[in-house]
Design a protein around this motif. Structure first.
Motif, PDB file in Angstrom:
ATOM      1  N   ALA A  78       0.831  -1.214   0.000  1.00  0.00           N
ATOM      2  CA  ALA A  78       0.000   0.000   0.000  1.00  0.00           C
ATOM      3  C   ALA A  78       0.856   1.252   0.000  1.00  0.00           C
ATOM      4  O   ALA A  78       0.572   2.230  -0.714  1.00  0.00           O
ATOM      5  CB  ALA A  78      -0.930  -0.019   1.210  1.00  0.00           C
ATOM      6  N   ALA A  79       1.929   1.253   0.794  1.00  0.00           N
ATOM      7  CA  ALA A  79       2.829   2.409   0.831  1.00  0.00           C
ATOM      8  C   ALA A  79       3.521   2.605  -0.517  1.00  0.00           C
ATOM      9  O   ALA A  79       3.690   3.743  -0.988  1.00  0.00           O
ATOM     10  CB  ALA A  79       3.852   2.230   1.945  1.00  0.00           C
ATOM     11  N   ALA A  97       1.727   9.215  -6.145  1.00  0.00           N
ATOM     12  CA  ALA A  97       2.112  10.594  -5.851  1.00  0.00           C
ATOM     13  C   ALA A  97       3.158  11.104  -6.836  1.00  0.00           C
ATOM     14  O   ALA A  97       3.141  12.274  -7.253  1.00  0.00           O
ATOM     15  CB  ALA A  97       2.628  10.710  -4.424  1.00  0.00           C
ATOM     16  N   GLY A  98       4.070  10.240  -7.227  1.00  0.00           N
ATOM     17  CA  GLY A  98       5.124  10.643  -8.148  1.00  0.00           C
ATOM     18  C   GLY A  98       4.629  10.904  -9.557  1.00  0.00           C
ATOM     19  O   GLY A  98       5.280  11.615 -10.330  1.00  0.00           O
ATOM     20  N   SER A  99       3.477  10.312  -9.899  1.00  0.00           N
ATOM     21  CA  SER A  99       2.962  10.470 -11.265  1.00  0.00           C
ATOM     22  C   SER A  99       1.996  11.634 -11.421  1.00  0.00           C
ATOM     23  O   SER A  99       1.539  11.919 -12.524  1.00  0.00           O
ATOM     24  CB  SER A  99       2.269   9.168 -11.704  1.00  0.00           C
ATOM     25  OG  SER A  99       1.133   8.908 -10.887  1.00  0.00           O
ATOM     26  N   CYS A 108       2.604  13.130   0.522  1.00  0.00           N
ATOM     27  CA  CYS A 108       2.204  11.746   0.236  1.00  0.00           C
ATOM     28  C   CYS A 108       3.410  10.881  -0.089  1.00  0.00           C
ATOM     29  O   CYS A 108       3.532   9.736   0.376  1.00  0.00           O
ATOM     30  CB  CYS A 108       1.205  11.715  -0.922  1.00  0.00           C
ATOM     31  SG  CYS A 108      -0.412  12.416  -0.526  1.00  0.00           S
ATOM     32  N   TYR A 109       4.318  11.443  -0.893  1.00  0.00           N
ATOM     33  CA  TYR A 109       5.486  10.673  -1.309  1.00  0.00           C
ATOM     34  C   TYR A 109       6.385  10.346  -0.118  1.00  0.00           C
ATOM     35  O   TYR A 109       6.769   9.193   0.086  1.00  0.00           O
ATOM     36  CB  TYR A 109       6.260  11.459  -2.362  1.00  0.00           C
ATOM     37  CG  TYR A 109       7.494  10.734  -2.852  1.00  0.00           C
ATOM     38  CD1 TYR A 109       7.399   9.743  -3.821  1.00  0.00           C
ATOM     39  CD2 TYR A 109       8.751  11.043  -2.329  1.00  0.00           C
ATOM     40  CE1 TYR A 109       8.532   9.075  -4.261  1.00  0.00           C
ATOM     41  CE2 TYR A 109       9.883  10.370  -2.760  1.00  0.00           C
ATOM     42  CZ  TYR A 109       9.767   9.388  -3.733  1.00  0.00           C
ATOM     43  OH  TYR A 109      10.882   8.710  -4.153  1.00  0.00           O
ATOM     44  N   TRP A 110       6.693  11.365   0.663  1.00  0.00           N
ATOM     45  CA  TRP A 110       7.593  11.136   1.790  1.00  0.00           C
ATOM     46  C   TRP A 110       6.931  10.351   2.928  1.00  0.00           C
ATOM     47  O   TRP A 110       7.603   9.606   3.654  1.00  0.00           O
ATOM     48  CB  TRP A 110       8.137  12.462   2.311  1.00  0.00           C
ATOM     49  CG  TRP A 110       9.136  13.062   1.368  1.00  0.00           C
ATOM     50  CD1 TRP A 110       8.984  14.162   0.570  1.00  0.00           C
ATOM     51  CD2 TRP A 110      10.441  12.553   1.114  1.00  0.00           C
ATOM     52  NE1 TRP A 110      10.102  14.385  -0.178  1.00  0.00           N
ATOM     53  CE2 TRP A 110      11.032  13.412   0.140  1.00  0.00           C
ATOM     54  CE3 TRP A 110      11.171  11.472   1.585  1.00  0.00           C
ATOM     55  CZ2 TRP A 110      12.305  13.208  -0.358  1.00  0.00           C
ATOM     56  CZ3 TRP A 110      12.456  11.269   1.088  1.00  0.00           C
ATOM     57  CH2 TRP A 110      13.014  12.114   0.134  1.00  0.00           C
ATOM     58  N   PHE A 111       5.609  10.517   3.058  1.00  0.00           N
ATOM     59  CA  PHE A 111       4.913   9.713   4.075  1.00  0.00           C
ATOM     60  C   PHE A 111       4.953   8.223   3.715  1.00  0.00           C
ATOM     61  O   PHE A 111       5.185   7.368   4.574  1.00  0.00           O
ATOM     62  CB  PHE A 111       3.466  10.177   4.214  1.00  0.00           C
ATOM     63  CG  PHE A 111       2.692   9.410   5.266  1.00  0.00           C
ATOM     64  CD1 PHE A 111       2.871   9.672   6.612  1.00  0.00           C
ATOM     65  CD2 PHE A 111       1.792   8.410   4.897  1.00  0.00           C
ATOM     66  CE1 PHE A 111       2.178   8.963   7.574  1.00  0.00           C
ATOM     67  CE2 PHE A 111       1.100   7.685   5.857  1.00  0.00           C
ATOM     68  CZ  PHE A 111       1.286   7.972   7.201  1.00  0.00           C
ATOM     69  N   ILE A 167       9.849   2.596   8.214  1.00  0.00           N
ATOM     70  CA  ILE A 167       9.483   2.199   9.579  1.00  0.00           C
ATOM     71  C   ILE A 167       9.051   0.732   9.613  1.00  0.00           C
ATOM     72  O   ILE A 167       9.465  -0.035  10.500  1.00  0.00           O
ATOM     73  CB  ILE A 167       8.365   3.117  10.119  1.00  0.00           C
ATOM     74  CG1 ILE A 167       8.896   4.534  10.307  1.00  0.00           C
ATOM     75  CG2 ILE A 167       7.823   2.572  11.435  1.00  0.00           C
ATOM     76  CD1 ILE A 167       7.824   5.545  10.678  1.00  0.00           C
ATOM     77  N   THR A 168       8.210   0.341   8.635  1.00  0.00           N
ATOM     78  CA  THR A 168       7.758  -1.059   8.593  1.00  0.00           C
ATOM     79  C   THR A 168       8.936  -2.003   8.406  1.00  0.00           C
ATOM     80  O   THR A 168       9.044  -3.038   9.078  1.00  0.00           O
ATOM     81  CB  THR A 168       6.747  -1.259   7.458  1.00  0.00           C
ATOM     82  OG1 THR A 168       5.651  -0.362   7.620  1.00  0.00           O
ATOM     83  CG2 THR A 168       6.223  -2.692   7.457  1.00  0.00           C
ATOM     84  N   GLY A 169       9.842  -1.629   7.494  1.00  0.00           N
ATOM     85  CA  GLY A 169      11.020  -2.460   7.274  1.00  0.00           C
ATOM     86  C   GLY A 169      11.908  -2.550   8.501  1.00  0.00           C
ATOM     87  O   GLY A 169      12.401  -3.621   8.853  1.00  0.00           O
ATOM     88  N   ALA A 170      12.099  -1.402   9.182  1.00  0.00           N
ATOM     89  CA  ALA A 170      12.961  -1.383  10.371  1.00  0.00           C
ATOM     90  C   ALA A 170      12.355  -2.196  11.512  1.00  0.00           C
ATOM     91  O   ALA A 170      13.056  -2.975  12.188  1.00  0.00           O
ATOM     92  CB  ALA A 170      13.196   0.062  10.810  1.00  0.00           C
TER      93      ALA A 170
END
Length: 331
Positions: free
Chosen positions: A254-255, A262-264, A278-281, A288-291
């Motif tokens: 989802a992220a 957002a980039g498009s 949106c992009y940086w969030f 955060i999820t990966g960490a």
């Protein structure tokens, strides 16, 4: 290796059995008007079902088969048994259970302990079973050795001899003298080495959840013992890790989708500040999820490695002690 006859007649707490020699063969007999095993009114001493029943009650073939791998799931020490009084401190309610495979097996807030039958307190029984069936002797002796750890003080004795926690036979004295007699009797099993008992009793307490997974890994059967009356909860326990993985992947995907969308976004009507947020969030959610996931997996791996290193050291120490005992000629 011949099995030693452990119990001295002067220490026995049950004197209902005697040994008779018939054609140079030792036979069990009662010294009263009965012809059944004490505590087993349906099991006759001269019947064909005596030894098969004892094998059914004491032998643990599946646990013995898994025993070489127990060091990966529990502390490799036969003395890894906490006294009865200390079990509530570990969050365990002591539950008497006659099913021998569950002796010293714990599940969540319960630990199952098999009570001592009356005939195991007889010197004649041990003299007879040592010759009649050495496998039953080793299993039953290992079972009795666990009680040298369960009952280490008078407090443990009083708890085990209570009607609410019936771990000792009827008629066992509820006095200090009775406690001392039982300890003197049990201490005759304390000198046994792991080689003199069945493989299961080379280890102490076992965790049911890990037993269930180990028996699947070894392809013996689907589960060792399930605590529920139906298979639904068992499958739910197996699906829990998959659901967790699915939830983590869903958050990551989802992220990633938000970041790509957002980039498009382009055009004069599009707020670049909103696109940037949106992009940086989405990027922050990914990081955060990966960490958190990596840290959690690292914690699990660290605990597992620590337990395995500790288990290997204990296993090596016990192996060295057994080798030293064998070289000294004690066994």
């Amino acid at each position: 290796m011949a099995n030693p006859v452990l119990v001295r007649a002067e220490t026995q707490l049950n004197s209902q059995l005697v040994i008779e020699c018939i054609s140079s063969k030792k036979v069990l007999r009662r010294n009263d008007l009965h012809n059944t095993l004490p505590g087993e009114p349906l099991l006759t001493l001269d019947g064909d079902q005596l030894l098969p029943r004892l094998r059914e009650v004491y032998l643990t073939p599946e646990l013995d088969q898994m025993a070489p791998y127990f060091r990966f799931i529990t502390t490799p020490k036969s003395s890894h048994v906490f006294p009865i009084h200390f079990q509530p401190s570990r969050g365990h309610e002591v539950t008497p259970n006659e099913y021998h495979n569950l002796h010293l097996v714990w599940y969540q807030n319960r630990i199952f302990i098999k009570p001592i039958p009356a005939y195991l307190l007889s010197a004649a029984f041990w003299e007879w079973i040592a010759e009649a069936d050495p496998d039953v002797f080793m299993a039953a002796a290992g079972f009795m050795r666990t009680y040298t750890f369960l009952i280490r003080s008078e407090t443990n004795y009083r708890l085990a001899n209570d009607e609410k926690l019936p771990l000792l036979p009827f008629g066992t004295e509820k006095t200090t003298a009775g406690f001392e007699q039982l300890v003197n009797f049990l201490n005759q099993f304390a000198c046994l080495t792991d080689a003199q008992v069945s493989p299961r009793y080379s280890y102490g307490e076992l965790r049911l959840g890990r037993l269930n997974w180990l028996i699947r890994v070894l392809c013996i059967r689907v589960t060792f013992f399930h605590m529920h009356g139906e298979w639904g909860p068992v499958f739910m326990d197996m699906l829990a890790p998959l659901i967790a993985v699915f939830a983590i992947l869903s958050i990551i995907l989802a992220a990633m989708q938000i970041g790509l969308a957002a980039g498009s976004l382009t055009g004069p009507d599009v707020s670049q500040a909103y696109v940037s947020v949106c992009y940086w969030f989405s990027a922050a959610v990914l990081l955060i999820t990966g960490a958190v996931t990596t840290g959690f997996l690292a914690l699990i791996a660290g605990v597992y490695i620590y337990q395995q290193v500790f288990a290997y050291r204990m296993y090596k120490l016990n192996s060295d002690r057994q080798k030293a005992t064998m070289k000294s000629g004690v066994m």
